[in-house]
Design a protein around this motif. Sequence first.
Motif, short mmCIF file in Angstrom:
data_model
loop_
_atom_site.label_atom_id
_atom_site.label_comp_id
_atom_site.label_asym_id
_atom_site.label_seq_id
_atom_site.Cartn_x
_atom_site.Cartn_y
_atom_site.Cartn_z
N ALA A 49 14.37 21.74 36.82
CA ALA A 49 13.96 20.50 36.61
C ALA A 49 13.33 19.41 37.23
CB ALA A 49 15.30 19.62 36.80
N ILE A 50 12.92 19.80 38.47
CA ILE A 50 11.67 19.41 39.24
C ILE A 50 10.12 19.99 38.62
CG2 ILE A 50 10.23 19.47 41.74
CD1 ILE A 50 13.05 20.03 43.09
N PHE A 51 10.32 20.96 38.23
CA PHE A 51 9.11 21.38 37.61
C PHE A 51 8.33 20.60 36.67
CE2 PHE A 51 9.04 25.54 40.37
CZ PHE A 51 7.50 24.43 41.57
N LYS A 52 9.57 19.98 35.63
CA LYS A 52 9.53 20.05 35.00
C LYS A 52 9.32 18.66 34.27
CE LYS A 52 11.71 19.00 29.76
NZ LYS A 52 12.50 19.15 29.03
N SER A 53 9.89 17.69 35.59
CA SER A 53 9.39 16.31 36.14
C SER A 53 7.95 15.94 36.11
CB SER A 53 10.31 15.55 36.62
OG SER A 53 12.02 15.90 35.83
N ILE A 54 7.97 16.75 37.17
CA ILE A 54 6.38 16.64 37.88
C ILE A 54 5.26 16.68 36.54
CG2 ILE A 54 4.88 17.38 39.30
CD1 ILE A 54 7.25 17.78 41.49
N LEU A 55 5.81 17.35 35.87
CA LEU A 55 4.85 18.28 34.46
C LEU A 55 4.67 16.92 33.33
CD1 LEU A 55 2.68 20.39 33.60
CD2 LEU A 55 4.52 20.74 32.19
N ILE A 56 5.46 16.23 34.09
CA ILE A 56 5.86 15.48 33.16
C ILE A 56 5.30 13.89 33.45
CG2 ILE A 56 7.38 13.26 32.04
CD1 ILE A 56 9.53 15.15 31.00
N ILE A 57 5.49 13.85 34.94
CA ILE A 57 4.75 12.75 35.49
C ILE A 57 3.14 12.93 35.22
CG2 ILE A 57 4.15 11.24 38.02
CD1 ILE A 57 7.26 11.87 38.03
N ALA A 58 3.01 14.12 35.75
CA ALA A 58 1.93 14.11 35.53
C ALA A 58 0.58 13.57 34.33
CB ALA A 58 1.01 15.98 35.91
N VAL A 59 1.51 14.80 33.17
CA VAL A 59 0.64 14.49 31.53
C VAL A 59 0.55 12.67 31.61
CG1 VAL A 59 1.24 14.22 29.04
CG2 VAL A 59 1.29 16.41 30.65
N MET A 60 2.04 12.10 32.02
CA MET A 60 1.58 10.55 31.68
C MET A 60 0.50 9.72 32.50
SD MET A 60 5.85 9.68 31.93
CE MET A 60 6.09 7.58 31.83
N ILE A 61 0.13 10.27 33.86
CA ILE A 61 -0.70 9.65 34.59
C ILE A 61 -2.14 9.91 33.51
CG2 ILE A 61 -1.51 9.76 37.00
CD1 ILE A 61 0.75 10.16 38.08
N HIS A 62 -2.11 11.23 33.44
CA HIS A 62 -3.62 11.58 32.53
C HIS A 62 -4.16 10.69 31.14
CE1 HIS A 62 -6.60 14.73 31.21
NE2 HIS A 62 -6.14 14.57 29.74
N ALA A 63 -2.53 10.41 30.35
CA ALA A 63 -2.46 10.13 29.55
C ALA A 63 -3.42 8.44 29.53
CB ALA A 63 -1.81 9.89 28.64
N LEU A 64 -2.78 7.91 31.15
CA LEU A 64 -3.06 6.19 31.19
C LEU A 64 -4.70 6.75 31.26
CD1 LEU A 64 -1.79 3.55 32.05
CD2 LEU A 64 -0.90 4.73 33.68
N ILE A 65 -5.60 7.06 32.46
CA ILE A 65 -6.56 7.27 32.90
C ILE A 65 -7.81 7.60 32.24
CG2 ILE A 65 -7.84 8.52 34.22
CD1 ILE A 65 -5.98 9.00 36.73
N SER A 66 -6.81 8.16 31.11
CA SER A 66 -8.23 8.78 29.70
C SER A 66 -8.51 7.49 29.24
CB SER A 66 -7.48 10.15 28.74
OG SER A 66 -7.77 11.04 29.29
N SER A 67 -7.20 6.70 28.81
CA SER A 67 -7.37 6.18 27.94
C SER A 67 -8.15 4.06 28.37
CB SER A 67 -5.75 4.97 27.26
OG SER A 67 -4.92 5.13 28.39
N ALA A 68 -7.37 4.74 29.68
CA ALA A 68 -8.73 3.01 30.44
C ALA A 68 -9.83 3.63 30.85
CB ALA A 68 -7.93 3.59 31.97
N GLN A 69 -10.10 4.31 30.82
CA GLN A 69 -11.52 4.81 31.19
C GLN A 69 -12.32 4.20 29.21
OE1 GLN A 69 -11.66 9.70 31.26
NE2 GLN A 69 -12.04 8.66 33.75
#
Length: 289
Positions: free
Chosen positions: A80-100
């Motif tokens: 559950a920890i690894f899955k949640s961290i991966l979800i958070i990382a993907v959300m941050i990546h998508a947000l940064i890419s769209s912000a650019q």
Amino acid sequence: MTQKQIENRALIITTLVNLMIAAAGTGMYFITGLQMLFLDGFFSLILVISSVTAVFISKLSGKTTKRYPQGLYFLEPLYAIFKSILIIAVMIHALISSAQVAFDYFLNGNGQIMNTSPIPAYSAAMTVLCFGLSVFNRKQYKKTNYTSTMLHAEYQANFIDGLQSASIGVAILILWLIPLDSSLGFLHYTGDFFILVALFVTSIKSPVVLVVESFHELTGGITQDKDICEAVKLSTGLPASAFTVQKTGMKIKVCIPKSVILQTDLAAKEDMLRILRQYYDYAEIKYTA
């Protein structure tokens, strides 16, 4: 069916449905090139991979070894920890890419009108599937008497996925009502970013909370879960102050100090355990000094 069998069956069904959702989301991302669909599709792909992993963990966690005679239940909160961290990382990546992309438009005037024509139909179908899967896993989680950490992670992730799909569809329908030459016309170029910001703000809490709760389980913290404590009270006949409970995945460990148990009552342990296992299949009671 045992609670572990319920969990395993639910995870297999979840894997198959997530595979369909991931295929649709990934295909739609390549068609449109929108980061919000990258988030939606890749998020679903993560769910497929993690669901497959969860099936194996579900079958493995109850096994005992020389190193882990109490079983491998720690794999469940670790998952559950690894899955949640991966979800958070993907959300941050998508947000940064769209912000650019958005900043490039606002600063330099460079941008393309978003290709949104196929999104509403896709969004409606994915919303039904994701929310339906979330409800299914929530019910299966309830059938395990709220002990399955992995089903807890699954139904929350499915809910976030459904929320993303629904939000994307609603946002695109609203965008269609905005004329390109109006004061809000810039949203046709940068709407991807603003939709992702809204998704990030509304969705980030669940994986963060799950990381904290799972870490608490993994490190042997004492649970404050009211349902578990109430079941222990009914099983032992003791007040909540007379015992502590540790939950690691599906494993429930009740620690009772010998000082609160009369010497003549030491034999009652098996009776208490029998009653407790009517609530939790993988429970144990331990008398401590």
